[in-house]
Design a protein around this motif. Structure first.
Motif: not given
Length: 103
Positions: A73-81, A66-71, A59-60
């Motif tokens: 703060d919708d991207i989980h903090i675990y993923t952002t890190y 992809y896969p969901r086109g999150l943007a 996600e970006k």
């Protein structure tokens, strides 16, 4: 563990030295949801966290991932890190795809 879903991607795609076709890239993109499916039902919190990262690690911030086109703060903090960590790894270590950057 974020790429565990690649176990379901054919080697012909994973090891392809050149650019992937649109169809091959669509196949490659499924590794995120496959990885999530493999880990999401674990009773262990660390594996549940890994499932989130596996599902969202492409996600970006601008929503064009992809896969969901999150943007944002919708991207989980675990993923952002983790994405930031992956970016650093990618810059410092040789992966088959970034070898093309040196040509």
């Amino acid at each position: 563990m974020h790429d565990i879903g690649k176990v379901a991607i054919p080697d012909s795609i994973l090891k392809k030295p050149g650019k992937l076709t649109l169809e091959e890239f669509d196949d490659m993109k499924t590794h995120t949801s496959i990885g999530y499916s493999i880990m999401r039902h674990s009773n262990r919190k660390i594996i549940q966290s890994a499932a989130i990262i596996a599902n969202e690690h492409h996600e970006k911030w601008n929503g064009k991932g992809y896969p969901r086109g999150l943007a944002g703060d919708d991207i989980h903090i675990y993923t952002t890190y983790s994405i930031r960590r992956f970016d650093l790894d990618y810059m410092w270590y040789e992966y088959p795809r970034n070898l093309l950057l040196t040509l």
